[in-house]
Design an enzyme around this catalytic site. Structure first.
Site, mmCIF file in Angstrom:
data_model
loop_
_atom_site.group_PDB
_atom_site.id
_atom_site.type_symbol
_atom_site.label_atom_id
_atom_site.label_comp_id
_atom_site.label_asym_id
_atom_site.label_seq_id
_atom_site.Cartn_x
_atom_site.Cartn_y
_atom_site.Cartn_z
ATOM 1 N N LYS A 139 -1.595 21.358 -2.393
ATOM 2 C CA LYS A 139 -0.688 20.342 -2.925
ATOM 3 C C LYS A 139 -1.199 19.485 -4.121
ATOM 4 C CE LYS A 139 0.939 16.159 -0.478
ATOM 5 N NZ LYS A 139 0.102 14.940 -0.863
ATOM 6 N N ARG B 75 -4.480 1.890 -8.104
ATOM 7 C CA ARG B 75 -3.217 1.001 -7.503
ATOM 8 C C ARG B 75 -3.393 -0.227 -7.699
ATOM 9 N NH1 ARG B 75 -3.626 5.165 -3.144
ATOM 10 N NH2 ARG B 75 -3.569 6.963 -3.977
ATOM 11 N N SER C 110 -2.842 13.981 7.748
ATOM 12 C CA SER C 110 -3.738 13.800 6.766
ATOM 13 C C SER C 110 -5.073 13.859 7.242
ATOM 14 C CB SER C 110 -3.433 12.555 6.039
ATOM 15 O OG SER C 110 -4.635 12.057 5.446
ATOM 16 N N ARG D 27 1.112 8.151 -7.113
ATOM 17 C CA ARG D 27 0.008 7.281 -6.671
ATOM 18 C C ARG D 27 -1.443 7.684 -7.152
ATOM 19 N NH1 ARG D 27 1.216 4.582 -1.974
ATOM 20 N NH2 ARG D 27 -0.786 4.729 -0.905
ATOM 21 N N GLY E 108 9.105 11.046 -4.707
ATOM 22 C CA GLY E 108 10.493 10.210 -4.938
ATOM 23 C C GLY E 108 11.497 10.619 -4.162
ATOM 24 N N ILE E 109 11.610 11.158 -3.127
ATOM 25 C CA ILE E 109 12.611 11.709 -2.251
ATOM 26 C C ILE E 109 13.168 10.197 -1.476
ATOM 27 C CG2 ILE E 109 13.556 13.049 -0.295
ATOM 28 C CD1 ILE E 109 12.919 14.728 -2.669
ATOM 29 N N MET E 110 14.109 9.926 -1.706
ATOM 30 C CA MET E 110 14.747 8.558 -0.978
ATOM 31 C C MET E 110 16.229 9.106 -0.558
ATOM 32 S SD MET E 110 12.666 6.117 -0.288
ATOM 33 C CE MET E 110 13.859 4.391 -0.344
ATOM 34 N N HIS F 149 1.985 13.180 -5.896
ATOM 35 C CA HIS F 149 1.459 12.171 -5.057
ATOM 36 C C HIS F 149 2.108 11.109 -4.825
ATOM 37 C CE1 HIS F 149 -2.665 12.422 -2.635
ATOM 38 N NE2 HIS F 149 -2.190 11.017 -2.453
ATOM 39 N N TYR G 262 -8.512 17.408 2.675
ATOM 40 C CA TYR G 262 -9.286 16.818 1.320
ATOM 41 C C TYR G 262 -10.441 17.741 1.259
ATOM 42 C CZ TYR G 262 -6.374 12.935 0.360
ATOM 43 O OH TYR G 262 -5.358 12.042 -0.220
ATOM 44 N N TYR H 26 0.776 -1.195 -0.054
ATOM 45 C CA TYR H 26 -0.063 -0.054 0.245
ATOM 46 C C TYR H 26 0.863 1.159 0.094
ATOM 47 C CZ TYR H 26 -3.503 3.397 1.765
ATOM 48 O OH TYR H 26 -4.316 4.678 1.551
ATOM 49 N N ASP I 183 7.583 17.528 -3.404
ATOM 50 C CA ASP I 183 7.557 15.909 -2.790
ATOM 51 C C ASP I 183 7.385 14.970 -4.240
ATOM 52 O OD1 ASP I 183 4.914 15.054 -3.271
ATOM 53 O OD2 ASP I 183 4.181 15.402 -1.132
ATOM 54 N N ARG J 277 6.886 8.203 1.356
ATOM 55 C CA ARG J 277 7.517 6.837 1.722
ATOM 56 C C ARG J 277 8.590 6.811 2.692
ATOM 57 N NH1 ARG J 277 6.167 7.074 -3.598
ATOM 58 N NH2 ARG J 277 4.414 5.738 -4.193
HETATM 59 C C1 LIG Z 1 0.626 5.338 2.006
HETATM 60 C C2 LIG Z 1 0.383 6.832 1.689
HETATM 61 C C3 LIG Z 1 -0.795 7.583 1.970
HETATM 62 C C4 LIG Z 1 -0.658 8.770 1.592
HETATM 63 N N1 LIG Z 1 -1.782 9.472 1.677
HETATM 64 C C5 LIG Z 1 -2.137 10.803 1.518
HETATM 65 C C6 LIG Z 1 -3.137 11.589 1.951
HETATM 66 O O1 LIG Z 1 -3.895 11.105 2.718
HETATM 67 N N2 LIG Z 1 -3.195 12.891 1.702
HETATM 68 C C7 LIG Z 1 -2.273 13.535 0.870
HETATM 69 O O2 LIG Z 1 -2.483 14.648 0.225
HETATM 70 N N3 LIG Z 1 -0.969 12.744 0.378
HETATM 71 C C8 LIG Z 1 -1.156 11.312 0.452
HETATM 72 N N4 LIG Z 1 0.043 10.829 0.244
HETATM 73 C C9 LIG Z 1 0.933 11.387 -0.704
HETATM 74 C C10 LIG Z 1 1.955 12.077 0.172
HETATM 75 O O3 LIG Z 1 1.500 13.069 0.869
HETATM 76 C C11 LIG Z 1 3.072 12.491 -0.803
HETATM 77 O O4 LIG Z 1 2.639 13.355 -1.941
HETATM 78 C C12 LIG Z 1 4.012 11.306 -1.615
HETATM 79 O O5 LIG Z 1 4.086 10.296 -0.461
HETATM 80 C C13 LIG Z 1 5.150 11.724 -1.803
HETATM 81 O O6 LIG Z 1 6.006 11.005 -2.612
HETATM 82 P P1 LIG Z 1 7.012 9.793 -1.709
HETATM 83 O O7 LIG Z 1 6.413 9.026 -1.139
HETATM 84 O O8 LIG Z 1 7.682 9.269 -2.927
HETATM 85 O O9 LIG Z 1 7.876 10.711 -0.911
HETATM 86 C C14 LIG Z 1 0.016 9.337 0.641
HETATM 87 C C15 LIG Z 1 1.308 8.755 0.291
HETATM 88 C C16 LIG Z 1 1.318 7.421 0.824
HETATM 89 C C17 LIG Z 1 2.700 6.629 0.239
#
Ligand SMILES: Cc1cc2nc3c(=O)[nH]c(=O)nc-3n(C[C@H](O)[C@H](O)[C@H](O)COP(=O)(O)O)c2cc1C
Length: 407
Positions: free
Chosen positions: A278, A197, A138, A305, A335-337, A302, A162, A56, A333, A357
């Site tokens: 965002k 997904r 969130s 995603r 892809g930052i690792m 995102h 949201y 997930y 944001d 992540r």
């Molecule tokens: C498991 C998961 C849940 C997320 N849930 C939300 C959320 O509820 N609201 C939101 O604005 N972004 C959500 N995001 C996106 C993150 O805020 C962020 O934009 C994204 O993870 C950045 O990419 P990265 O995971 O490669 O760092 C979620 C990301 C992940 C991985």
């Protein structure tokens, strides 16, 4: 026997070299200490978390093309070293959304976080508070606005909204966040519908999770996760607990494809703190968000995603920056690792970075301590990169310090 001149082993010298470590009783700390980077934390996370929860987090939309390309793009950026530049110390502190942060990155909002590890948002917000960086909660968080405020009273807290068509619900949340001391609102606008997904579909991933035979088999070798899961309160969207709707109904109402920029203007009037939009990836949307009164933008796909094949945040950044000018704050944001990814983003024009992540891998690897380890590893990588690049402060990072060969 060659030309080596031999002697009897010097026992005293040998003894001084032997460093048998007494096994640590804190197995979590020992496990985390061995991780040299975020990829190591990811491996630990994968071992310790049920497949559905790990995927997930780890997965993305469609064929995950955007998520993979984000990695390729970051890996293709060159950081330019500067020699004999006399940079003995690099200051990693900065300011974002009108207040300081000890590091140039913060924690992105993630939904359903206690599914990844029972310490969830409490662990995340405490680790962020300790590091002196912002934590974003969130709308779909599994701890409420008030619970997070109580867990990290001294930390900087941001709330991610949201936007619903039902304005009363949005208004109630925003007012609660302001009252609880959250200083910045991130309005996420890239989710008119949920992304597809495929890993989740294949894993039969459901919210709330279902206990099938497969889940039990998966549980057999992740005992700690399961013990935590079964002995803590049930998962819920904690800030929305006053709604009587079941989870699927809440989720469906969360994604609203009928929203437009007027809804954004309405939220702008309501929220007195800093407001960031965002999910901006194009110059057109950046201009509209600015016109709607946003203080800043989060250039983000995102984490790949939502729309697979969406532009890569790092590449969109340059155009968006050119569109909105130098004054408007931009957070990046997706892809930052690594610290190198952070430094590259700051050089390319971002004021700040969020980790999604990377934070969750730390959480899954070891709860709050794991998040602290993730932050520590990234901070060290940022610091070393800056020293090798001859940058004494975040403000010194600029586009001339990176190079990106054309793809
Ligand atoms: C498991 C998961 C849940 C997320 N849930 C939300 C959320 O509820 N609201 C939101 O604005 N972004 C959500 N995001 C996106 C993150 O805020 C962020 O934009 C994204 O993870 C950045 O990419 P990265 O995971 O490669 O760092 C979620 C990301 C992940 C991985």
């Amino acid at each position: 026997m060659g030309t080596l001149k031999r002697q009897l082993p010097d026992v005293a010298e040998l003894i001084s070299l032997v460093k048998f470590k007494v096994p640590s009783t804190d197995r979590r700390a020992a496990r985390l200490a061995k991780a040299a980077d975020l990829w190591d934390l990811r491996k630990i996370a994968q071992r310790r978390t049920p497949t559905a929860a790990f995927d997930y987090v780890d997965g993305a939309a469609g064929r995950e093309i955007t998520a993979k390309r984000a990695r390729e793009v970051f890996d293709s950026v060159e950081l330019l070293p500067r020699i004999l530049h006399g940079t003995a110390h690099s200051d990693l502190s900065t300011s974002i959304a009108g207040a300081p942060s000890k590091l140039p990155f913060g924690i992105a909002p993630t939904g359903f976080t206690r599914f990844m590890h029972s310490e969830g948002e409490i662990g995340g917000s405490r680790a962020a508070q300790k590091a002196g960086i912002p934590f974003s909660l969130s709308t779909m968080g599994t701890r409420s606005i008030e619970e997070v405020a109580a867990a990290a009273p001294q930390g900087r807290k941001w709330f991610q909204l949201y936007l619903w068509k039902d304005r009363e619900k949005s208004k109630a949340l925003v007012e609660r966040a302001a009252k609880a001391g959250f200083d910045t609102l991130l309005v996420t606008v890239d989710t008119p519908v949920a992304g597809q997904r495929h890993r989740d579909t294949r894993n039969g991933m459901k919210i709330p999770p279902e206990l099938t035979l497969r889940t039990f088999i998966d549980a057999s070798y992740r005992p700690e996760w399961w013990f935590n899961f079964l002995t803590t309160d049930s998962l819920k969207f904690a800030s929305l607990s006053d709604t009587s709707a079941d989870l699927p109904t809440i989720i469906n109402s969360m994604f609203d494809s009928s929203l437009d920029f007027d809804d954004l203007k309405w939220i702008r009037e309501l929220w007195k703190g800093k407001l960031f939009i965002k999910g901006v990836l194009t110059t057109e949307d950046a201009a509209k968000a600015k016109a709607a009164g946003a203080d800043g933008l989060v250039v983000s796909n995102h984490g790949g995603r939502q729309l697979d094949r969406a532009p890569i945040a790092f590449e969109a950044l340059r155009e968006v920056r050119a569109e909105v000018g130098e004054e408007m704050e931009i957070i990046l944001d997706s892809g930052i690792m690594s610290g190198a990814d952070i430094v590259a983003s700051l050089c390319a024009g971002a004021d700040f970075v969020l980790i999604g992540r990377a934070y969750l891998y730390g959480l899954m690897a070891g709860g709050e301590q794991g998040v602290t380890r993730a932050i520590e590893l990234l901070a060290k990588e940022v610091e070393v990169a800056m020293q090798l690049m001859g940058a004494a402060s975040i403000g010194e990072l600029n586009a001339r310090m990176i190079r990106q060969p054309r793809r």
